[in-house]
Design a protein around this motif. Structure first.
Motif, PDB file in Angstrom:
ATOM      1  N   ASP A 104       0.809  -1.224   0.000  1.00  0.00           N
ATOM      2  CA  ASP A 104       0.000   0.000   0.000  1.00  0.00           C
ATOM      3  C   ASP A 104       0.842   1.275   0.000  1.00  0.00           C
ATOM      4  O   ASP A 104       0.567   2.224   0.737  1.00  0.00           O
ATOM      5  N   ALA A 105       1.869   1.316  -0.838  1.00  0.00           N
ATOM      6  CA  ALA A 105       2.708   2.505  -0.937  1.00  0.00           C
ATOM      7  C   ALA A 105       2.890   2.905  -2.385  1.00  0.00           C
ATOM      8  O   ALA A 105       2.714   2.105  -3.303  1.00  0.00           O
ATOM      9  N   VAL A 106       3.215   4.167  -2.585  1.00  0.00           N
ATOM     10  CA  VAL A 106       3.653   4.652  -3.896  1.00  0.00           C
ATOM     11  C   VAL A 106       5.028   5.274  -3.716  1.00  0.00           C
ATOM     12  O   VAL A 106       5.427   5.640  -2.601  1.00  0.00           O
ATOM     13  N   GLY A 107       5.771   5.391  -4.814  1.00  0.00           N
ATOM     14  CA  GLY A 107       7.133   5.894  -4.724  1.00  0.00           C
ATOM     15  C   GLY A 107       7.404   7.020  -5.695  1.00  0.00           C
ATOM     16  O   GLY A 107       6.739   7.146  -6.734  1.00  0.00           O
ATOM     17  N   VAL A 108       8.382   7.831  -5.345  1.00  0.00           N
ATOM     18  CA  VAL A 108       8.825   8.916  -6.219  1.00  0.00           C
ATOM     19  C   VAL A 108      10.345   8.978  -6.216  1.00  0.00           C
ATOM     20  O   VAL A 108      11.003   8.534  -5.265  1.00  0.00           O
ATOM     21  N   LEU A 109      10.890   9.536  -7.286  1.00  0.00           N
ATOM     22  CA  LEU A 109      12.283   9.949  -7.328  1.00  0.00           C
ATOM     23  C   LEU A 109      12.330  11.447  -7.092  1.00  0.00           C
ATOM     24  O   LEU A 109      11.451  12.193  -7.550  1.00  0.00           O
ATOM     25  N   LEU A 110      13.355  11.896  -6.401  1.00  0.00           N
ATOM     26  CA  LEU A 110      13.557  13.315  -6.150  1.00  0.00           C
ATOM     27  C   LEU A 110      14.894  13.736  -6.739  1.00  0.00           C
ATOM     28  O   LEU A 110      15.928  13.118  -6.464  1.00  0.00           O
ATOM     29  N   GLY A 111      14.880  14.765  -7.566  1.00  0.00           N
ATOM     30  CA  GLY A 111      16.111  15.318  -8.096  1.00  0.00           C
ATOM     31  C   GLY A 111      16.568  14.775  -9.433  1.00  0.00           C
ATOM     32  O   GLY A 111      17.563  15.229  -9.980  1.00  0.00           O
ATOM     33  N   ALA A 112      15.875  13.808  -9.990  1.00  0.00           N
ATOM     34  CA  ALA A 112      16.256  13.213 -11.280  1.00  0.00           C
ATOM     35  C   ALA A 112      15.071  12.410 -11.801  1.00  0.00           C
ATOM     36  O   ALA A 112      14.190  12.030 -11.026  1.00  0.00           O
ATOM     37  N   PRO A 113      15.026  12.164 -13.112  1.00  0.00           N
ATOM     38  CA  PRO A 113      15.952  12.595 -14.164  1.00  0.00           C
ATOM     39  C   PRO A 113      15.966  14.123 -14.329  1.00  0.00           C
ATOM     40  O   PRO A 113      15.011  14.810 -13.978  1.00  0.00           O
ATOM     41  N   GLU A 114      17.053  14.605 -14.887  1.00  0.00           N
ATOM     42  CA  GLU A 114      17.213  16.036 -15.093  1.00  0.00           C
ATOM     43  C   GLU A 114      16.167  16.540 -16.083  1.00  0.00           C
ATOM     44  O   GLU A 114      16.027  16.004 -17.175  1.00  0.00           O
ATOM     45  N   PRO A 115      15.428  17.580 -15.711  1.00  0.00           N
ATOM     46  CA  PRO A 115      14.378  18.091 -16.607  1.00  0.00           C
ATOM     47  C   PRO A 115      14.939  18.943 -17.729  1.00  0.00           C
ATOM     48  O   PRO A 115      16.121  19.316 -17.725  1.00  0.00           O
ATOM     49  N   ASP A 116      14.078  19.267 -18.685  1.00  0.00           N
ATOM     50  CA  ASP A 116      14.468  20.093 -19.829  1.00  0.00           C
ATOM     51  C   ASP A 116      14.218  21.570 -19.540  1.00  0.00           C
ATOM     52  O   ASP A 116      13.779  22.318 -20.418  1.00  0.00           O
ATOM     53  N   LEU A 117      14.474  21.994 -18.325  1.00  0.00           N
ATOM     54  CA  LEU A 117      14.346  23.388 -17.939  1.00  0.00           C
ATOM     55  C   LEU A 117      15.391  23.676 -16.857  1.00  0.00           C
ATOM     56  O   LEU A 117      15.833  22.768 -16.157  1.00  0.00           O
TER      57      LEU A 117
ATOM     58  N   VAL B 158      13.733  21.119  -7.573  1.00  0.00           N
ATOM     59  CA  VAL B 158      13.908  19.670  -7.489  1.00  0.00           C
ATOM     60  C   VAL B 158      12.687  18.956  -8.064  1.00  0.00           C
ATOM     61  O   VAL B 158      11.580  19.090  -7.540  1.00  0.00           O
ATOM     62  N   PRO B 159      12.870  18.195  -9.158  1.00  0.00           N
ATOM     63  CA  PRO B 159      11.720  17.482  -9.732  1.00  0.00           C
ATOM     64  C   PRO B 159      11.274  16.319  -8.845  1.00  0.00           C
ATOM     65  O   PRO B 159      12.099  15.637  -8.232  1.00  0.00           O
ATOM     66  N   VAL B 160       9.974  16.125  -8.808  1.00  0.00           N
ATOM     67  CA  VAL B 160       9.342  14.976  -8.141  1.00  0.00           C
ATOM     68  C   VAL B 160       8.773  14.100  -9.239  1.00  0.00           C
ATOM     69  O   VAL B 160       7.924  14.551 -10.017  1.00  0.00           O
ATOM     70  N   VAL B 161       9.230  12.858  -9.325  1.00  0.00           N
ATOM     71  CA  VAL B 161       8.846  11.973 -10.427  1.00  0.00           C
ATOM     72  C   VAL B 161       8.194  10.720  -9.880  1.00  0.00           C
ATOM     73  O   VAL B 161       8.813   9.949  -9.130  1.00  0.00           O
ATOM     74  N   LEU B 162       6.938  10.503 -10.237  1.00  0.00           N
ATOM     75  CA  LEU B 162       6.203   9.308  -9.815  1.00  0.00           C
ATOM     76  C   LEU B 162       6.779   8.077 -10.510  1.00  0.00           C
ATOM     77  O   LEU B 162       7.006   8.088 -11.718  1.00  0.00           O
ATOM     78  N   ILE B 163       7.031   7.011  -9.744  1.00  0.00           N
ATOM     79  CA  ILE B 163       7.553   5.769 -10.325  1.00  0.00           C
ATOM     80  C   ILE B 163       6.567   4.634 -10.072  1.00  0.00           C
ATOM     81  O   ILE B 163       5.723   4.699  -9.169  1.00  0.00           O
ATOM     82  N   THR B 164       6.658   3.588 -10.873  1.00  0.00           N
ATOM     83  CA  THR B 164       5.753   2.457 -10.747  1.00  0.00           C
ATOM     84  C   THR B 164       6.127   1.599  -9.547  1.00  0.00           C
ATOM     85  O   THR B 164       7.214   1.730  -8.964  1.00  0.00           O
ATOM     86  N   ALA B 165       5.228   0.694  -9.191  1.00  0.00           N
ATOM     87  CA  ALA B 165       5.473  -0.188  -8.052  1.00  0.00           C
ATOM     88  C   ALA B 165       6.690  -1.074  -8.289  1.00  0.00           C
ATOM     89  O   ALA B 165       7.518  -1.264  -7.388  1.00  0.00           O
TER      90      ALA B 165
END
Length: 274
Positions: free
Chosen positions: A201-214, A229-236
């Motif tokens: 019952d959790a979801v995950g994110v990456l913080l700081g990468a991948p590097e965005p186009d801005l 700092v980008p927040v990127v939703l990742i799959t289970a």
């Protein structure tokens, strides 16, 4: 996930500065003459907001209204941001929406010489916000009912509770974060596909990468540089991969997201890359 109801409002942000407090009627300096230090702090805060305005305006169409709180959550047991102002801005960029924190880089209240707060702001970019939670141009209130806002709000609480994460990002590169209690969420549980939710019952994110186009570094902030700092939703399955593989798995996941053309975008319709 410690979800609780709070009264959110949309505040009109003047063109030259961000909303000074979550409730426009709450201004401790209004009833007296500010000290030199307080006046300098307020000037730095306004200059910081103007810098953020310039940056986000160069990226997309910035909504004049921000999502903020009638009463700062820091007054009701929530994590403390550098100031009592906790807000989120909406930037429209083509077909995608950027939701970004505003206040994590505010100068600290009642403190001098500490730079621009946590020296960072968070942002999440996605094209996958449901129609009922995507307001038309000039209307930001519906975004409060989106998975994207609920996600970045919770990540912001975690980051603020840690006192910022710029040092951790410098030391470890991309970071991963688990958000437990997914089924207790108000909007994510209705809007995120099942392949983003782990068996526990959790979801995950990456913080700081991948590097965005801005650009993600603001060197012209008044007190100290600020990172976006980008927040990127990742799959289970991607989260499980990171759980078992640590830093090496995080770095490999970042490379795979780049190679797959996903990058920093949080997409609900993509396949897992692991």
């Amino acid at each position: 996930m410690n979800f609780f109801k709070k009264l959110l409002i949309s505040l009109k942000k003047p063109a030259t500065q961000a909303a000074s407090q979550p409730d426009a009627t709450f201004n401790p300096l209004a009833s007296r003459n500010p000290t030199d230090a307080e006046a300098a702090n307020q000037a730095a805060r306004e200059a910081s907001a103007a810098c953020l305005d310039r940056h986000w305006t160069s990226v997309g169409t910035v909504e004049a209204d921000v999502l903020a709180y009638l009463i700062s959550p820091s007054f009701s047991g929530g994590p403390h941001w550098p100031s009592t102002r906790q807000a989120y801005r909406v930037i429209r960029r083509g077909d995608s929406i950027i939701l970004a924190t505003e206040g994590l880089s505010d100068p600290f209240d009642d403190a001098e010489g500490l730079g621009n707060g946590f020296e960072m702001e968070l942002f999440l970019e996605t094209s996958d916000i449901p129609e009922h939670a995507r307001g038309p141009l000039g209307e930001v209130d519906p975004f409060k009912r989106s998975w994207a806002f609920e996600l970045i709000e919770h990540v912001a609480k975690t980051v603020a509770g840690a006192g910022g994460i710029t040092q951790q990002l410098e030391q470890h590169g991309a970071l991963s974060l688990e958000l437990p209690g997914f089924s207790l969420s108000h909007h994510m549980s209705d809007q995120l596909p099942k392949h983003f939710v782990t068996d526990n019952d959790a979801v995950g994110v990456l913080l700081g990468a991948p590097e965005p186009d801005l650009p993600t570094r603001l060197d012209d902030m008044p007190l100290s540089p600020v990172s976006l700092v980008p927040v990127v939703l990742i799959t289970a399955s991607e989260l499980e991969y990171v759980r078992s593989g640590g830093r090496q798995a995080r770095e490999d996941l970042v490379s795979r997201l780049k190679d797959a053309g996903v990058g920093h975008m949080s997409s609900l319709h993509r396949d897992s890359v692991v």
